[in-house]
Every structure is written in C-alpha cells, then in structure tokens.
Design an enzyme around this catalytic site. Structure first.
Site, PDB file in Angstrom:
ATOM      1  CD  GLU A 282      -3.109  -0.807   2.134  1.00 47.59           C
ATOM      2  OE1 GLU A 282      -4.217  -0.523   1.679  1.00 47.59           O
ATOM      3  OE2 GLU A 282      -2.866  -0.848   3.352  1.00 47.59           O
TER       4      GLU A 282
ATOM      5  CG  HIS B 135      -5.228  -0.849   9.609  1.00 49.52           C
ATOM      6  ND1 HIS B 135      -4.540  -2.019   9.441  1.00 49.52           N
ATOM      7  CD2 HIS B 135      -5.173  -0.209   8.415  1.00 49.52           C
ATOM      8  CE1 HIS B 135      -4.086  -2.087   8.188  1.00 49.52           C
ATOM      9  NE2 HIS B 135      -4.448  -0.999   7.550  1.00 49.52           N
TER      10      HIS B 135
ATOM     11  CG  HIS C 292      -2.454   3.182   5.665  1.00 47.00           C
ATOM     12  ND1 HIS C 292      -3.787   3.514   5.708  1.00 47.00           N
ATOM     13  CD2 HIS C 292      -2.414   1.826   5.488  1.00 47.00           C
ATOM     14  CE1 HIS C 292      -4.516   2.422   5.555  1.00 47.00           C
ATOM     15  NE2 HIS C 292      -3.714   1.390   5.431  1.00 47.00           N
TER      16      HIS C 292
ATOM     17  CG  HIS D  86      -8.274   0.034   4.758  1.00 43.48           C
ATOM     18  ND1 HIS D  86      -7.828   0.010   3.469  1.00 43.48           N
ATOM     19  CD2 HIS D  86      -7.178  -0.188   5.506  1.00 43.48           C
ATOM     20  CE1 HIS D  86      -6.524  -0.234   3.438  1.00 43.48           C
ATOM     21  NE2 HIS D  86      -6.110  -0.350   4.657  1.00 43.48           N
TER      22      HIS D  86
END
Lengths: 259, 259, 259, 259
Positions: free
Chosen positions: D77, D98, D96, D166
């Site tokens: 990603e 979660h 990024h 996500h």
C-alpha cells in the site's frame, strides 16, 4: 528441520501469540492438524497458552484419545477441535477463545459481521451455538465428542461459531490463517459495537469478504504479521527461517540506493 | 511444607494475582481463614496487595483484633472479612475490591448477573448494600464490626455483595475459589454492559450457575489458571508443588508418541 | 533530609506517578508550593512528566517568572498553577492534565460528579471554564497570568475545574492530596459514563463528599497508596522514610504470633 | 550528521513511536519525503513498524518504484503515500493506520471532528473515501497508483482521510507533525464517541483548529512530546541532539536558584 518439527514450533508460537495479543487468557486453546496424518491433531496438555512450550504438546486421534498412552492431562474441551477436523477436511487449525469483546454477540440477536477489512477473515456470518438447546443445563463446557460434533454442525461451512455465554470456535486453513482471524475478530467486534451506537453503518460486502479470505495466509502480508506477533511474544527464535532473508537484509545495492 | 505455611504462601500469591489482574489497585484486600482454627483469619497489614510479601501477613480474631499483640497497622476495613467468616462457616476466603467495571452496578437498579460461563462463579445474584441506609453519611469505609455484620447480613447466602459507590465483597470456599470469582466478575460486568446496549440478552440459567460453582476450585481446571496467574504475577516459586509433575513433564513414552 | 529536599523528591515522585498511572502523557504537569516561601512554587522545566528528575525542577514566582535567572524553558502553561496558588492560600499543590476520560465532561452539559468513594476527593462539583468566553479563539493553551487568573476564578472554592476541550486543573492541600484526586478522577468519570447509560444512578451525598475529603492525605490510608504508586513508577527510593518502619517490618513478637 | 541521515533516523523513530503508542500494529506505515529531492520518499520495506530499523528503509519514486534496483519487498500500500506527495507539494510525511477507535467513523454518517485541543491537529474535517465507489469489490487494499490518486483526491486539502472499513491516511508538514496528528486522532475519536452519547457537545471552532495546526511541529511543545515518545519506544539514542542541551541540564546558576 522437518515440516513436522516446524508445525510443532508454529503451534507453540500460536499459543504464545494468542496469549500475548489478549485473545486467550488462563483458558482457551489452539490446535493444528497433523501435517502428514489427517486423522490426528496436535495440542498442548492442560496448560494456559502463555506458558506452553514444545514439551507440552500432545498428539490426539480426532476423537480426543491421546496417542501413545500419553498420560498427561489434556484440555477437557479438546473435542471442539477434533470435531471440527472430523467434519471439515479442508480445515487444518482451530482456536477456542473467550475473548471478551466477542462475548456480547453470543448472547444477543444483533449479528456479529465484518465491518473492517481485517475482520473480513471471519467470513460472512458467525452462527450462534447454544449448548443448552440440545444438552440442557450444563457448566457450558464442551466435554465430549457428541457436544463437539453438535458445535461443528452449527459451524457448518463458516469460519467462526459463537458459543452462547462462553466464547467462540474458529477454523482456518493453517495456524497463520486462524491466528490472524482470532486476533482481529475482537477488534472487529469492538468497532461494530461502537458503530451500532452511532446509527446506520456500512459493513463489508460479500465480495469484499471473499477477497479478504483469499489473501494467502502463507503470503508476505501475513508473514509480516506473524513475525511481529511472534517477536512481541518472545518467540522470534522459533520462527521458520524466511526464504527472503538474503534480499531482505540488503547489500551493496541497497546502501548505494539510499540517496 | 505444612498446610499452614502453604496457606500463607497462597495468600501472598492471591494478593499479587489480584493486583496483577487489575482486580485491586492501591486499595482492596484478600484474606483466608486459619486452616486449623476457624475463629481466626490471615490478612496482610496495611499494604497495597501488589507489594505484599509473607512478612506482611498478620493474624486476626474474627472481631478484627490482632493476635499476639502484633502492633502493625491493619487494614481499616478488615471487618468486611471477619464479619463474613463469622456469619458463614463454609466460607474460607474473602476479597474486597473496587474493580472499576463492577462499580456501575452498585449505583443503578440494573442487576449484575452472570452472562458468561466464567461469570457463573458469582452466583445467582449480587445484593447491593448501601452503608448510608443504616449508618448515615460516612466516608463509605467499613470501619467496625457493626458495619461489617450489616454487610455480611446483606450478603446473606450469596457469593458477592455490591457496596454502593464503593466496591464489592466476595466470599469463596478457598483462595482459589474467591480469586477466580474476583478475576472474572469484572469481565462478566463488561460483557453485560455491552449486551445491555444491544437489547435483549440471554443470561446463564439457574442450573448453569449451579453447575459452574460446582466446578471444584481444587481441580485441574482451576489449577491451570492458578499457575498462569501466579506465573504472570511473578509468584510461580511460591506455588504448592503439583502432584501431577512426573507425568506432566513427560518421559520416553511421550517423546516416542510425538509422531 | 530537609523538608525542602523531601518536597522536591516528592515532586519528582508525583510527576512519575501521574505518568505511570496514565493521568498525564507527553503533556500535563504538577507543581508544589514552596514549603517555606508561599510566594514561590516548584515545577519541572518543559519535560514530559515521565522523564522528570530532580535536576529538572525549577522555582518560580507566582507570576511565572523563573527564580535566579534560570534560563531553561518552562512549561508554557505554568500560569495555571501560579494563579491557583495566588488565589487560594490553603492550596499547596496543583495538577494540570488531559486525562482522556475526563474530557467528555468538559464539552457537554452533563455534570461530572462523584459517584464512587475515591471520586469523592474531587469535591462537590467541577465548574467548566471555557477559554473562548473571555479570550476568543485561541490554541486553547493558558499562556499568561490573565488567563490563569480567569481559570482560577472559575475554579472558585472547588478542587477541580474542567477546561473545555482541553483538560482539567486540580488543586490540593499537598502533593499526596492532589495526586490521589487526579488518579481517581478519571476512574470516577468512567464509572459515571457507564452509569449514565444504565438509567437513574445514586451519587455520593454532600456529607459523604465532605467526609471523603476529610480523610487526611498524610494519614496511613494515603501513605499506602503513595508507596504503591511510587514503587510501580520506579521511585520507591525517593520516598521519605516512613516513621512506622520498626513496627512494620515486625520482630520476634510478630513471628511468634503467626500461628 | 547530515539532514538526510537525521531524516532516516527520524523515520525509524516515527515507526517505533507509532507502534508503541498503539497507532499501528502488525500493519500500518509511515513515510517521509526525501529532504533534498521532492520526487522521492523513504519508507521501510514490508515490516511491522515496531520492528523497523535503519537497515529496512527503502527509497521510492513517487510512483512507488524502488530506487536503485532494491529488490526487497515493499509495502503493497505504499501508493497511499506516493499519491499524497504527488498531489500535495507542501506535505512531507504521511501515515497510514488502522487505529481501532477511528474506524467506526469510517463506516457511519456521524462526522469525525476535533473536540479536544490535541485533536485540532486533524484539521477541519476528515472526508471518507470508499474504495468501492470507483473500484468495486476489492480486498480493500490500495494496491496501485490509480487507487492512491483517487484517495489523494478525496483527501483534497485536508490532513486526514478516512478509508471506509479500513483505516485512515494522514498528511503532515513533517514527521513530527504527522506523528502528533496520528497519536491524538484516536484519542479525539474516543472522546467524541463518549460525548455523542451524552447529548449536545461543543467542538473546537474553526479558528481554534487553525491555531492548533499553527503550533510549529519543530517548536518546543512538540519537541517535548517527541522526546517522550521516542524514549518510551526505546529510541532516545536516535534523536537529534537538541540545541538546548547546555542550558537544559543546568549548571551553577541553576543549582544556586533552587531555594
């Protein structure tokens, strides 16, 4: 190292990871099907997962009988595992857990369902099995194969069955598969609990769930997590040697490319 | 080692386990009835449970008087324990805790009740005792036998009494029994808090609760948890030698059976 | 050791305890009034409380000017403390914290109030101070004495003021007093948050709150907690020698009384 | 040490801090734009952030191609990062994650917004990007630049985009900026979740949000947090030498001013 030796090491890692990530505590267990003999499975004797070492692993027939006259005390609830292996030939590893945040969904009518991508591993739905329906008032433990088979029947083709007032049983293609499922199931449950209080929410679609399960548990994405979980649990030395090592630790080409 | 020496060691373990599992913090305490003299009980002097060692244990008459002129400062609230021992001859160990997630149920009308199998140890119901009802405005501490006896009377034949705005008192047949009860009571409370927000829920039935309590706290299932809790709390060396040791650590027959 | 040296040691302990118990994180601070000169106070230079050592302590006039030309960077928000000392001669220690579970009560109309006995230390009510009311749109930090005095004025005779969208300021008679208040305030907030969702609840009465605050922070009950918190935070060696030591560690009379 | 070397060290620190503060777990990642070549960025190879060391750092073109033929496995990603750098020249670092408590806001209609001062770093709003809108049923991972650019487009001029089911993507002016944003975003989410259940609440105003973001991430307030986070994560030795050291550790003038 043979595939069998590594399977036993991975089982120790799985025990320690599940304990370290809070999926199991004093209770709960994980097993793996014998890689060469599908009629047998490996599982610790009756010890808390955090304390399990290679010496604690026993071998069982699918009916829960210990192999080779092993006289150590097994988990009372090993039949959860044997019954799943008996019914589901494609399943090679199983977890039984009382993870706290999953428990509410076993006693209410609101269904547990995947709402985050890592929760997709749980599959489309988690049927609730109530031991009281067929076996009356018990201490809620699965103590024989008849009860185990009834649970496996309720599980059907799914990956998780909720056990009313008790916990869940999870089934995976491998230890890595069932561990990633079991680690993220409580997280998915917590996000769902919050979302339910905020009103309408958007769950994963059926196609998304399929594509999540299709992510190979032996691929790099899961290997990264396995390394992380095992290291945190103090089990890094038990891991299989990764094939990628030479490339990963870099050499001259990498240092040269740094700037 | 005598049964008395082991009882004292187990009391140290119980202190450390309850602290390590978050049941008690700076405050809260655990006691055990004298195994040979039912008119006495053992309890630490006024120290936080996590710091208690064998040297801190004092011995008391049921009325809270220290035995042998022991001049150390006892817990102010030791009368919770003495009054329970006085009223309930079958009870041999007690815990007083302010465990956070149990506290809401002491100030509302929604009853705390078992909804998970490990919560079954709490018994059928947990009466709420409000010190204000009989003793007016106090600092909420149980500071004398009159208050302790009033609390024990509210407890009646149950295993847990909630103390309004303060905490709970739990009574068990042994240290292992009361520790497993006290460790899982907050977990049961958390699951119930979640379930209450999701709508109708299915609690344990009366028969299931009975069967949970009937699981012997001296049996293997509890021994597994005791080993786990004690090890995590750094007290493994204080545990009684298990009788199962030779079989457990296995020998030739086990190694042979591995494949 | 002089009272001054011990005050500085206690201030280090208070920093480390508040960090270790989760009351402060990278931000937040604690101060103590100079025990011999009420026009001054001690506080760390601009460091996170968990990292504070005796070398980091600075001395300030109540208006926030560093004593003796100390050129180190102080906390921007030290004026919260100075303004409280200026207005409240009976207050000798203060805490500013962003403890997460207290924050919701600073942005809603539901009042934070004591519902558990350890929450009684917060006093009868916690007024909300909104910096925007008088100072318009800021970055919410209290950066000068005018803002500090406005906050102290909102605090009035209470022990805690909530700062809208920011945190709280707490005032105590001593470091031990304000630490026990600050440690239990978030716990009280969490219990209240749960109780609010369960319906009607029974808070502490005014008389009970008074009796809680009256428990001397220099008495044995608080000393027990101070020892526990300091030990957990790795600061046991900084504690004042307890006067009770000889009796506490017992001698022949104690060992004799054991059975 | 060159600015480049320190940037790489800071990237290691950022990885370890985000893991240690619970913002990332086995998954999630952080990157930094090349300080001398804005068309490149640095990021670890495919390892969990807690395990990242300087040797793991790779260098990428904005389109995600590794520089210099580096054959190690990158994060699948990474395109989330490259696409943000491509679209937003003023952005120099990205995360990024979660993080669990942010996830509910990605699947409901209730907007995530700043309600506490440390939450102000998230900016005025967090648009929700749903990969399904344009790319249909996927495994929810951002696996190519087209998806990355669509996400960057949804982010627009904001600092955080929520990714449905996500996680989130966050953009900052520097590593310190994006780390402080990412650390406090889940805290802000938790406070908001509580406040939403209590009724009407007062969020930060637009002007307050602007003034929060304006607090320089290279100033002393953030430096204090960076030192704290790095020390807790075991990375203190990797930190840039602070310019304030001589004054900070004090000398004769400081010791003299102590009383």
């Amino acid at each position: 190292m043979s595939d069998l030796d590594q399977a036993l090491r991975d089982l120790v890692i799985a025990n320690r990871v599940l304990a370290n990530e809070g999926v199991v505590d004093a209770y709960g267990h994980v097993s793996v099907r014998h890689p060469r003999n599908p009629d047998r499975y490996f599982m610790s004797c009756s010890r808390s997962p955090e304390l399990v070492t290679a010496k604690d692993i026993m071998q069982f027939h699918l009916d829960g009988t210990a192999i080779g006259g092993d006289a150590r005390l097994p988990y009372v609830e090993r039949h959860i595992h044997g019954a799943i292996y008996e019914r589901r030939p494609e399943i090679n590893a199983a977890v039984h857990s009382h993870a706290e945040d999953v428990l509410p969904f076993g006693i209410v009518t609101t269904p547990l369902q995947p709402v985050i991508h890592s929760g997709g591993f749980m599959g489309h739905r988690a049927p609730i099995w109530d031991i009281r329906d067929k076996f009356g008032e018990t201490n809620l433990l699965v103590t024989n194969m008849e009860q185990g088979r009834d649970l496996a029947s309720a599980l059907g083709p799914e990956r998780v069955a909720l056990m009313r007032g008790h916990g869940f049983a999870a089934a995976g293609f491998s230890l890595a598969d069932v561990v990633r499922l079991a680690v993220y199931l409580p997280k998915n449950a917590r996000v769902l609990l919050h979302a339910l209080r905020l009103g309408a929410f958007k769950p994963l679609s059926a196609g998304e769930i399929e594509k999540r399960i299709a992510i190979s548990p032996s691929g790099m994405e899961t290997a990264r997590a396995w390394e992380y979980w095992a290291t945190r649990a103090g089990c890094a030395s038990l891991m299989a040697k990764p094939k990628r090592t030479p490339a990963k630790r870099g050499g001259a080409h990498r240092r040269a490319s740094r700037r």
